[in-house]
Design a protein around this motif. Structure first.
Motif, PDB file in Angstrom:
ATOM      1  N   ASN A   6       0.825  -1.208   0.000  1.00 37.23           N
ATOM      2  CA  ASN A   6       0.000   0.000   0.000  1.00 37.23           C
ATOM      3  C   ASN A   6       0.861   1.261   0.000  1.00 37.23           C
ATOM      4  O   ASN A   6       0.524   2.264  -0.624  1.00 37.23           O
ATOM      5  N   LEU A  10       2.127   1.717  -3.415  1.00 39.63           N
ATOM      6  CA  LEU A  10       0.983   2.086  -4.245  1.00 39.63           C
ATOM      7  C   LEU A  10       0.643   3.564  -4.057  1.00 39.63           C
ATOM      8  O   LEU A  10       0.402   4.295  -5.027  1.00 39.63           O
ATOM      9  N   ARG A  45      -0.080  -1.020 -11.835  1.00 45.07           N
ATOM     10  CA  ARG A  45      -0.960  -2.167 -12.100  1.00 45.07           C
ATOM     11  C   ARG A  45      -0.377  -3.433 -11.471  1.00 45.07           C
ATOM     12  O   ARG A  45      -1.118  -4.239 -10.902  1.00 45.07           O
ATOM     13  N   VAL A  83      -0.824  -3.197  -7.608  1.00 46.94           N
ATOM     14  CA  VAL A  83      -2.210  -3.499  -7.214  1.00 46.94           C
ATOM     15  C   VAL A  83      -2.470  -4.995  -7.286  1.00 46.94           C
ATOM     16  O   VAL A  83      -3.069  -5.589  -6.366  1.00 46.94           O
ATOM     17  N   GLN A  84      -2.019  -5.628  -8.363  1.00 50.15           N
ATOM     18  CA  GLN A  84      -2.230  -7.066  -8.530  1.00 50.15           C
ATOM     19  C   GLN A  84      -1.599  -7.850  -7.380  1.00 50.15           C
ATOM     20  O   GLN A  84      -2.218  -8.750  -6.802  1.00 50.15           O
ATOM     21  N   ALA A 129      -0.770  -6.638  -4.385  1.00 51.09           N
ATOM     22  CA  ALA A 129      -1.444  -6.282  -3.134  1.00 51.09           C
ATOM     23  C   ALA A 129      -2.741  -7.071  -2.967  1.00 51.09           C
ATOM     24  O   ALA A 129      -3.090  -7.496  -1.852  1.00 51.09           O
ATOM     25  N   LEU A 130      -3.451  -7.298  -4.046  1.00 54.43           N
ATOM     26  CA  LEU A 130      -4.667  -8.109  -3.979  1.00 54.43           C
ATOM     27  C   LEU A 130      -4.337  -9.565  -3.661  1.00 54.43           C
ATOM     28  O   LEU A 130      -5.002 -10.208  -2.842  1.00 54.43           O
ATOM     29  N   LEU A 147      -5.008  -5.189   0.139  1.00 52.46           N
ATOM     30  CA  LEU A 147      -5.883  -4.184  -0.431  1.00 52.46           C
ATOM     31  C   LEU A 147      -7.294  -4.765  -0.475  1.00 52.46           C
ATOM     32  O   LEU A 147      -7.484  -5.938  -0.813  1.00 52.46           O
ATOM     33  N   GLY A 205      -9.677  -2.699  -4.899  1.00 55.91           N
ATOM     34  CA  GLY A 205      -8.631  -3.114  -5.821  1.00 55.91           C
ATOM     35  C   GLY A 205      -9.153  -3.321  -7.233  1.00 55.91           C
ATOM     36  O   GLY A 205      -8.526  -2.892  -8.218  1.00 55.91           O
ATOM     37  N   ARG A 206     -10.317  -3.969  -7.359  1.00 52.96           N
ATOM     38  CA  ARG A 206     -10.891  -4.199  -8.686  1.00 52.96           C
ATOM     39  C   ARG A 206     -11.281  -2.873  -9.343  1.00 52.96           C
ATOM     40  O   ARG A 206     -11.102  -2.683 -10.562  1.00 52.96           O
ATOM     41  N   GLN A 252      -8.077  -1.253 -10.497  1.00 54.60           N
ATOM     42  CA  GLN A 252      -7.580  -1.949 -11.686  1.00 54.60           C
ATOM     43  C   GLN A 252      -8.333  -1.504 -12.932  1.00 54.60           C
ATOM     44  O   GLN A 252      -7.733  -1.280 -13.996  1.00 54.60           O
ATOM     45  N   LEU A 309      -7.995   6.380  -3.904  1.00 53.42           N
ATOM     46  CA  LEU A 309      -6.999   5.796  -2.998  1.00 53.42           C
ATOM     47  C   LEU A 309      -6.380   6.781  -2.019  1.00 53.42           C
ATOM     48  O   LEU A 309      -5.889   6.374  -0.968  1.00 53.42           O
TER      49      LEU A 309
END
Length: 596
Positions: free
Chosen positions: A507, A510, A540, A543-544, A546-547, A552, A557-558, A561, A595
């Motif tokens: 995070n 991010l 990107r 985020v991927q 972190a998910l 996240l 997150g979605r 994205q 965010l």
């Protein structure tokens, strides 16, 4: 944001990028943050990303093995590094972001296996994720799962020394090869290892023999004894015709390499073209002798920089080979790094220099002596054994890595030792430091467990990786003089390996990236499109990850994205379509609203 004004000024003065992750990646190179020994095809040591300084140590892997270069990093975050312990040991290692070994090359039993001289060759990564490197007598290709793709003999092509890291070449990056330490230029098919053209031999003489390697250097199995002295000569730029990695121009495909001259009074910098007719020398420029550093290209590709013996930094026109300027930096014979604003960073022993790439003027020169003395105590000189009146000194210990708004290097703190007929620095502590590019001031620092003497690579998600060459650490520990020193400054046993630091959370990385995108969106200047592209690419992936690691909220997150994908699609049309640009900046602001 702390570096916003500096970054905006820097980017406004920069030239445009192409459609790749970085304009400094020539065809064939993986679209990732660190695909080769100096990050990209131009040997810039520049990563077009924002990196958080909220870092924490993560792991130390491959202990008791020295490594020459920082790891290369694939787009999926896996890292690749070479070592050189010799018979019975593996020399290519793949690790994941957590430092777990994914696979290794087969242990060396004979010289038909990947042997210990692989240590001088960083594994370069192609657009398919495959890896390429040489050892003492062969060029190897591996798939990303560790399977051997192909291997070809160099000896059979009258190439008697390794490539000091390979390159990709050709208008589609369809070739892989390089320039060997004995001055042979060879390119092979990336697909199957077939020799593409007749080998080109560069004119020149062997380099002078350098000082003998200290007996304590890389002792106790840190490096195979049979390559220890050879590696020392190569590392110092002696004995061989070529001791560095070529740069490749992302536009013209021209290859640049520094080498010995036709006699020992000078060196040469070659421009080499690749065409359907084969390899041709485009120019051979006479340069200062002992130019053992990797050449690096300016952001626009018009200048090529290198450093000669004694710290003479010079710039050539990359088309004609004409000498544009040269500056005596009194620095080290270490590879220069080139920032986005065409500032060239040069190691100067106990100082770091920033030089204007257009004219060679020195912007600033930063000494870290007082910084070291604030952190380490004055010692009793012991009747002259400890110099500088017992005060600590600091030395720049690795090639500079440049990210947006920061410089990264290591500082080695030590004490000057005076023994009969021998003066040297006893290493006490190495620090990773983040520096202000405007003047070299230390902004953040982290202790690391060994001496680095190499480089710092950065992953797509803001992780930092350092190779630990342990050269000075091994001399300090095994040199036989430590009993004369206070216990407080005696070296522990060298660790070696590769050391990783990561943002305190995904995070955090991010947020830093989103803040930077928000800054760019607020400015709404299309000169920033290329930095937006690389930062979107990095964000990107962050985020991927972190998910995946549940750092996240899934719904948030979605949503982010989806916004990132929308921004990326608008980016492709922004150069020609004003409305697409407006939509892009709106998407970036929406990401920040979601965010921040």
């Amino acid at each position: 944001m702390r570096f916003a004004l500096f970054l905006l000024a820097t980017l406004l003065g920069s030239s445009g990028y192409g459609e790749n992750f970085s304009a400094r990646h020539a065809p064939g190179y993986a679209q990732t943050s660190w695909a080769s020994v100096h990050g990209d095809a131009s040997n810039s040591d520049y990563v077009p990303l924002i990196v958080s300084t909220e870092l924490q140590p993560q792991w130390l892997a491959l202990k008791s093995s020295t490594s020459w270069t920082a790891p290369t990093v694939a787009a999926d975050g896996n890292v690749y590094i070479t070592t050189g312990r010799g018979e019975g040991h593996s020399h290519l290692h793949a690790l994941n972001r957590d430092g777990e070994v994914l696979w290794e090359s087969g242990p060396q039993q004979t010289l038909d296996d990947l042997d210990a001289m692989a240590i001088v060759s960083a594994p370069i990564i192609d657009i398919d994720g495959d890896l390429y490197l040489s050892d003492s007598n062969q060029l190897w290709a591996f798939h990303s799962n560790g399977q051997v793709k192909w291997v070809v003999s160099l000896k059979n092509r009258d190439i008697n020394e390794p490539f000091v890291t390979a390159i990709f070449a050709g208008n589609k990056g369809q070739f892989v090869g390089g320039v060997s330490a004995d001055g042979k230029v060879a390119l092979f098919s990336r697909a199957d290892g077939t020799l593409a053209f007749p080998v080109l031999s560069l004119p020149g003489v062997d380099g002078p023999e350098g000082p003998e390697a200290p007996d304590a250097l890389w002792a106790d199995g840190l490096m195979a004894d049979e390559i220890r002295r050879t590696s020392w000569q190569m590392l110092r730029g002696y004995r061989y015709r070529v001791t560095n990695t070529p740069a490749v121009h992302s536009g013209t495909g021209r290859i640049f390499i520094t080498a010995t001259g036709t006699d020992t009074s000078h060196g040469q910098l070659f421009g080499i073209d690749v065409s359907d007719d084969g390899l041709q020398i485009a120019f051979s420029a006479r340069v200062p002798p002992n130019s053992g550093t990797s050449p690096a290209l300016s952001p626009d590709g018009r200048q090529v920089y290198a450093i000669g013996g004694g710290g003479i930094l010079y710039a050539l026109d990359s088309l004609s080979g004409e000498l544009l300027w040269q500056t005596d930096t009194q620095g080290q014979d270490a590879s220069p790094s080139v920032g986005l604003d065409n500032t060239v960073y040069v190691l100067g022993g106990d100082k770091l220099l920033a030089v204007d790439g257009l004219n060679g003027e020195i912007h600033w020169r930063k000494n870290y002596r007082e910084w070291a003395r604030e952190r380490h105590p004055k010692l009793w000189p012991r009747l002259g054994l400890i110099g500088s009146r017992g005060k600590a000194d600091a030395y720049v210990d690795s090639v500079v890595t440049v990210s947006n708004g920061l410089l990264w290097t290591t500082l080695l703190v030590g004490y000057e030792i005076n023994l009969p007929g021998r003066e040297f620095v006893h290493p006490v502590q190495t620090y990773l430091v983040a520096l202000d590019p405007s003047d070299g001031t230390v902004l953040e620092e982290w202790r690391i467990p060994d001496t680095s003497e190499g480089g710092i690579s950065i992953s797509p998600t803001g992780d930092l990786y350092l190779n630990l060459l342990s050269a000075q650490a091994s001399i300090g520990y095994y040199g036989g003089y430590q009993w004369l020193l206070p216990k407080s400054v005696r070296r522990p046993r060298p660790r070696g390996g590769v050391y990783a630091l990561s943002p305190v959370s995904l995070n955090e990385q991010l947020m830093v990236g989103i803040q930077w995108l928000d800054t760019l969106a607020t400015n709404q200047n299309t000169l920033f499109l290329d930095n937006i592209r690389s930062q979107l690419w990095s964000t990107r992936r962050t985020v991927q990850l972190a998910l995946q690691q549940r750092q996240l909220d899934p719904a948030l997150g979605r949503h982010v994205q989806s916004l990132l994908e929308g921004a990326s699609s608008r980016l492709d049309n922004c150069r020609e379509d004003e409305q697409a640009c407006a939509d892009l900046f709106a998407k970036l602001r929406a990401i920040a609203d979601a965010l921040l």
